[in-house]
Design a protein around this motif. Structure first.
Motif, PDB file in Angstrom:
ATOM      1  N   VAL A 177      -9.743  53.874  16.615  1.00 24.07           N
ATOM      2  CA  VAL A 177      -8.778  53.205  15.738  1.00 24.07           C
ATOM      3  C   VAL A 177      -7.850  54.286  15.204  1.00 24.07           C
ATOM      4  O   VAL A 177      -8.283  55.175  14.462  1.00 24.07           O
ATOM      5  N   VAL A 178      -6.599  54.243  15.613  1.00 24.67           N
ATOM      6  CA  VAL A 178      -5.627  55.261  15.231  1.00 24.67           C
ATOM      7  C   VAL A 178      -4.664  54.663  14.222  1.00 24.67           C
ATOM      8  O   VAL A 178      -4.091  53.593  14.445  1.00 24.67           O
ATOM      9  N   ASP A 179      -4.496  55.362  13.095  1.00 21.37           N
ATOM     10  CA  ASP A 179      -3.679  54.834  12.004  1.00 21.37           C
ATOM     11  C   ASP A 179      -2.921  55.983  11.344  1.00 21.37           C
ATOM     12  O   ASP A 179      -2.951  57.120  11.825  1.00 21.37           O
ATOM     13  N   ALA A 180      -2.286  55.682  10.233  1.00 23.28           N
ATOM     14  CA  ALA A 180      -1.495  56.698   9.525  1.00 23.28           C
ATOM     15  C   ALA A 180      -2.390  57.810   8.994  1.00 23.28           C
ATOM     16  O   ALA A 180      -3.541  57.591   8.614  1.00 23.28           O
ATOM     17  N   GLY A 181      -1.850  59.034   8.957  1.00 25.19           N
ATOM     18  CA  GLY A 181      -2.556  60.168   8.389  1.00 25.19           C
ATOM     19  C   GLY A 181      -2.040  60.493   6.995  1.00 25.19           C
ATOM     20  O   GLY A 181      -1.204  59.780   6.435  1.00 25.19           O
ATOM     21  N   HIS A 182      -2.544  61.578   6.423  1.00 28.64           N
ATOM     22  CA  HIS A 182      -2.052  62.031   5.113  1.00 28.64           C
ATOM     23  C   HIS A 182      -0.596  62.513   5.217  1.00 28.64           C
ATOM     24  O   HIS A 182       0.203  62.292   4.306  1.00 28.64           O
ATOM     25  N   GLN A 183      -0.314  63.191   6.330  1.00 24.62           N
ATOM     26  CA  GLN A 183       1.009  63.761   6.535  1.00 24.62           C
ATOM     27  C   GLN A 183       1.686  63.079   7.728  1.00 24.62           C
ATOM     28  O   GLN A 183       1.046  62.405   8.533  1.00 24.62           O
ATOM     29  N   ARG A 184       2.982  63.301   7.836  1.00 22.43           N
ATOM     30  CA  ARG A 184       3.730  62.710   8.944  1.00 22.43           C
ATOM     31  C   ARG A 184       3.310  63.249  10.297  1.00 22.43           C
ATOM     32  O   ARG A 184       3.435  62.575  11.317  1.00 22.43           O
ATOM     33  N   ASP A 244     -24.856  48.951  10.259  1.00 23.50           N
ATOM     34  CA  ASP A 244     -24.240  47.687  10.678  1.00 23.50           C
ATOM     35  C   ASP A 244     -23.052  47.329   9.806  1.00 23.50           C
ATOM     36  O   ASP A 244     -22.104  46.692  10.265  1.00 23.50           O
ATOM     37  N   TYR A 245     -23.103  47.707   8.538  1.00 23.79           N
ATOM     38  CA  TYR A 245     -21.997  47.409   7.626  1.00 23.79           C
ATOM     39  C   TYR A 245     -20.717  48.112   8.098  1.00 23.79           C
ATOM     40  O   TYR A 245     -19.653  47.492   8.187  1.00 23.79           O
ATOM     41  N   ILE A 246     -20.825  49.404   8.417  1.00 26.02           N
ATOM     42  CA  ILE A 246     -19.660  50.155   8.903  1.00 26.02           C
ATOM     43  C   ILE A 246     -19.179  49.567  10.222  1.00 26.02           C
ATOM     44  O   ILE A 246     -17.980  49.372  10.444  1.00 26.02           O
ATOM     45  N   ARG A 247     -20.113  49.298  11.111  1.00 23.42           N
ATOM     46  CA  ARG A 247     -19.764  48.730  12.405  1.00 23.42           C
ATOM     47  C   ARG A 247     -18.970  47.437  12.229  1.00 23.42           C
ATOM     48  O   ARG A 247     -17.955  47.205  12.882  1.00 23.42           O
ATOM     49  N   GLY A 248     -19.445  46.590  11.316  1.00 22.89           N
ATOM     50  CA  GLY A 248     -18.753  45.327  11.058  1.00 22.89           C
ATOM     51  C   GLY A 248     -17.353  45.535  10.498  1.00 22.89           C
ATOM     52  O   GLY A 248     -16.417  44.802  10.851  1.00 22.89           O
ATOM     53  N   LEU A 249     -17.200  46.529   9.612  1.00 20.89           N
ATOM     54  CA  LEU A 249     -15.886  46.826   9.054  1.00 20.89           C
ATOM     55  C   LEU A 249     -14.878  47.164  10.154  1.00 20.89           C
ATOM     56  O   LEU A 249     -13.747  46.672  10.159  1.00 20.89           O
ATOM     57  N   VAL A 250     -15.314  48.014  11.087  1.00 21.52           N
ATOM     58  CA  VAL A 250     -14.403  48.459  12.144  1.00 21.52           C
ATOM     59  C   VAL A 250     -14.053  47.302  13.072  1.00 21.52           C
ATOM     60  O   VAL A 250     -12.880  47.104  13.433  1.00 21.52           O
ATOM     61  N   TYR A 251     -15.047  46.518  13.467  1.00 18.00           N
ATOM     62  CA  TYR A 251     -14.782  45.390  14.357  1.00 18.00           C
ATOM     63  C   TYR A 251     -13.829  44.378  13.707  1.00 18.00           C
ATOM     64  O   TYR A 251     -12.928  43.840  14.358  1.00 18.00           O
ATOM     65  N   GLN A 252     -14.036  44.116  12.423  1.00 11.60           N
ATOM     66  CA  GLN A 252     -13.145  43.188  11.720  1.00 11.60           C
ATOM     67  C   GLN A 252     -11.725  43.738  11.661  1.00 11.60           C
ATOM     68  O   GLN A 252     -10.748  42.997  11.798  1.00 11.60           O
ATOM     69  N   TYR A 253     -11.618  45.040  11.479  1.00  9.39           N
ATOM     70  CA  TYR A 253     -10.300  45.658  11.349  1.00  9.39           C
ATOM     71  C   TYR A 253      -9.518  45.569  12.664  1.00  9.39           C
ATOM     72  O   TYR A 253      -8.339  45.207  12.674  1.00  9.39           O
ATOM     73  N   VAL A 254     -10.180  45.890  13.789  1.00  9.71           N
ATOM     74  CA  VAL A 254      -9.451  45.858  15.072  1.00  9.71           C
ATOM     75  C   VAL A 254      -9.158  44.418  15.496  1.00  9.71           C
ATOM     76  O   VAL A 254      -8.240  44.170  16.277  1.00  9.71           O
ATOM     77  N   GLU A 255      -9.931  43.480  14.981  1.00 12.84           N
ATOM     78  CA  GLU A 255      -9.619  42.080  15.256  1.00 12.84           C
ATOM     79  C   GLU A 255      -8.324  41.681  14.557  1.00 12.84           C
ATOM     80  O   GLU A 255      -7.514  40.922  15.092  1.00 12.84           O
ATOM     81  N   ARG A 256      -8.119  42.224  13.361  1.00 13.54           N
ATOM     82  CA  ARG A 256      -6.888  41.937  12.610  1.00 13.54           C
ATOM     83  C   ARG A 256      -5.709  42.756  13.124  1.00 13.54           C
ATOM     84  O   ARG A 256      -4.577  42.284  13.116  1.00 13.54           O
ATOM     85  N   TYR A 257      -5.987  43.998  13.551  1.00 15.82           N
ATOM     86  CA  TYR A 257      -4.905  44.898  13.978  1.00 15.82           C
ATOM     87  C   TYR A 257      -5.205  45.445  15.378  1.00 15.82           C
ATOM     88  O   TYR A 257      -5.504  46.635  15.551  1.00 15.82           O
ATOM     89  N   ASN A 287      -3.361  46.265  17.749  1.00 12.33           N
ATOM     90  CA  ASN A 287      -2.427  47.296  18.212  1.00 12.33           C
ATOM     91  C   ASN A 287      -2.855  48.706  17.802  1.00 12.33           C
ATOM     92  O   ASN A 287      -2.333  49.700  18.331  1.00 12.33           O
ATOM     93  N   LYS A 288      -3.816  48.815  16.870  1.00  9.00           N
ATOM     94  CA  LYS A 288      -4.290  50.138  16.433  1.00  9.00           C
ATOM     95  C   LYS A 288      -5.530  50.597  17.195  1.00  9.00           C
ATOM     96  O   LYS A 288      -6.090  51.651  16.908  1.00  9.00           O
TER      97      LYS A 288
END
Length: 456
Positions: A386-393, A435-448, A450-451
């Motif tokens: 999952v690739v997203d924005a960083g702290h810096q440009r 499992d909690y972390i795993r679920g967070l990531v799966y839910q996130y990529v389902e919403r986004y 493109n990331k």
């Protein structure tokens, strides 16, 4: 007009305790204008250790007025005044709770002499009422009684006013000021320095031990929201009383903050966190060879010294996966412990089992299908970033899932091409997964979607 207040109580929090004594001194900043002091008859009996500390016994309060009887007079004295106390949030929340129960809505600006003393005389070793009075030569008569402690707080306030406390008081009570709501031992500067970014924050006690971990989409706003109300419950009062400092880790995304919070709660096991302490891998998928040489799959409770092939929080999740493997690879329900009752194999009638449980199928043939099932499981479980924005440009944040499990996260330079998992790992910090972390990531990529960057 200042209303300097002290109360004695049956215990340390308002929701399940009563007031046994109250003293109020009205002061105009120059001199005392009025004084009120009274014992209060509690509903509950006074614990013995409180009687020893205060000297107030159950017999002494037996004929005293109840709080409801005193409420009209107390409300008249306090309403609209600057409510002053040493650790003001304790006294104010206690009185506010009991006024609410008596049908009165107490509204006052608050002034804490602990925080005010820290502003006027920074760097003292202790800001307890007793130690401040000793430092400034203020004699406390009748210690741990409402009247004695209130009179000492009056003299402390007068001493502070004589040493240019007025500008600080105006800062504390001006409209929108938040400092009076902060725990008495927490420096305001630490809250002011929090960034407006996602991240994880840590509340520390007097010895520096972490007592609470939280995550935030906006660190400044979230931490401040902890102190917008001072509840009457024991846990809330103990929580606020034990906060002495804040530290934090900034994250570039809210998802990373959620993940780091889960990791840190498991690592530090803070006293005042509760929800994720209960969350753990409860079950695992295991494989072993039985006495006849057949490979057997089993869902069992997590074993401390055995590494599972996969983990599940719920038993039904494990059973669902094993049923899928049985159907796809003709695995025997009995050899997979999905049928424990005696009798004919349920898989034979459904053409799932090919006779391994009755030794009709050669060991090597059956075991080959078990290994194929595990290989399929490994391939079926996805690997992706999952690739997203960083702290810096010039950087990106990155979270790596490897074969269905959370591997870790970190930051990669913007110019680095993501071609393989192994190259990516050079930039990432591995973390324990659940499992909690795993679920967070799966839910996130389902919403986004493109990331998400998938790996073969």
């Amino acid at each position: 007009m200042y209303a300097i207040v002290d109360i004695e109580t049956t215990g340390g929090y308002a929701a399940n305790n009563d007031i046994t004594e109250i003293a109020i001194v009205l002061h105009d900043g120059q001199s005392v204008i009025n004084r009120f002091e009274s014992l209060v008859r509690p509903v509950r009996t006074i614990p013995y250790y409180i009687q020893v500390l205060t000297g107030i016994s159950n017999d002494m309060v037996a004929d005293a007025p109840s709080f409801e009887e005193l409420a009209p007079k107390l409300y008249e004295l306090l309403q609209g005044k600057i409510f002053v106390a040493h650790n003001v949030n304790f006294d104010y929340s206690f009185l506010k709770h009991h006024f609410d129960a008596a049908g009165y809505d107490l509204v006052c600006n608050k002034l804490c002499t602990v925080r005010l003393s820290k502003k006027v005389f920074p760097g003292l070793p202790s800001y307890s009422l007793g130690n401040l009075c000793r430092h400034f030569g203020i004699t406390i008569y009748n210690r741990h009684r409402a009247g004695g402690d209130t009179d000492a707080t009056v003299r402390l306030l007068e001493h502070l006013l004589q040493h240019n406390a007025e500008p600080y008081i105006q800062q504390f009570i001006k409209r929108g000021a938040k400092e009076q709501s902060l725990p008495p031992n927490l420096p305001k500067e630490q809250v002011d320095q929090l960034p407006y970014t996602p991240g994880v924050y840590y509340f520390h006690n007097q010895t520096g031990k972490v007592i609470y971990v939280g995550k935030a989409k906006n660190l400044k706003y979230r931490v401040s929201s902890h102190f917008t109300h001072n509840g009457a419950g024991k846990q809330r009062q103990d929580f606020l009383r034990n906060i002495f400092s804040i530290s934090y880790q900034s994250c570039s995304t809210e998802l990373m903050a959620f993940i780091l919070e889960s990791v840190e709660i498991k690592r530090l096991w803070p006293e005042f966190n509760s929800s994720q302490k209960r969350f753990a891998h409860s079950y695992g998928l295991y494989m072993f060879e039985d006495n006849s040489g057949y490979l057997r799959l089993a869902i069992d409770k997590k074993k401390k010294h055995l590494q599972p092939l996969y983990t599940f929080n719920l038993l039904i999740e494990g059973h669902r996966l094993v049923n899928q493997l049985m159907q796809r690879f003709n695995l025997c329900p009995k050899l997979c412990f999905m049928q424990t009752a005696p009798g004919p194999c349920a898989g034979s009638g459904e053409a799932v089992c090919l006779g391994a449980c009755e030794h009709k199928e050669p060991v090597a043939v059956y075991n080959e299908r078990v290994l194929q099932a595990l290989q399929w499981l490994e391939e079926w479980l996805p690997s992706f970033a999952v690739v997203d924005a960083g702290h810096q440009r010039d950087e990106h944040s990155c979270i790596l899932m490897e074969k269905g499990k959370f591997y870790g996260m970190g930051y990669i330079p913007a110019g680095v091409g993501i071609t393989s998992r192994e190259e990516l790992k050079n930039y990432l910090t591995p973390y324990p997964e659940n499992d909690y972390i795993r679920g967070l990531v799966y839910q996130y990529v389902e919403r986004y979607p493109n990331k998400k960057i998938s790996f073969s």
